[in-house]
Design a protein around this motif. Sequence first.
Motif: not given
Length: 220
Positions: A95-110
């Motif tokens: 019941g678990i998982s993990i993510v890495r999120i990379d953002y450029a300047p002004y990038g969005v994870n919508p």
Amino acid sequence: MMKGVHFLAIVALLSLTSSLVSAYDPSPLQDICVAIDDPKSAVFVNGKFCKNFKLANANDFFFQGLQIPRNTANPLGSNVTLVNVDLIPGLNTLGISIVRIDYAPYGVNPPHTHPHASEILIVMEGTLYVGFVTSNPENRLFSKVLKKGDVFVFPIGLIHFQFNVGHTNAVAFASLSSQNPSVMRIADAVFGSNPPINPDVLAKTFQLEPKIIEYLQKTF
């Protein structure tokens, strides 16, 4: 003696009734699960079977490379790396998982939802504007600007987002309460469904001209 037996029977019945009332269906690990009578045409609900315990090894619980920056050269300026049960077989049933999120300047994870999981996010580098919206009728926004070391929680199923408001790259890690949290990006689902939703429906919903809706559908 007979009264004592009757009393014990009533207590047992009440206990059983109480347990049935408080029981609930397990959280699904897939979007749909259509009932079928023929087991030959069926699949295991979780999509995974269990390896023989004696054959399990450390590699079943191991993943390497999450420290490597991901490419954010895309229209959104972000990249999500999900490490779920498909990459770590040992996560099955945990019941678990993990993510890495990379953002450029002004990038969005919508704006998106995880139908199967709550999420807890920690910022490793950069500055993020994050938030989630509660369900109808309140539609209340909970938002915060996060810096390195800050933590924020997104409740299960609610629309949420992250936006890099800094001039440099940003990185965040998140843990999710499902081995298969799933993700539904709102814009992709509404304007990019296959087959497309009738433009008249979306034009009425968003109070826009049908031509604008058709343009958005082509974009997505």
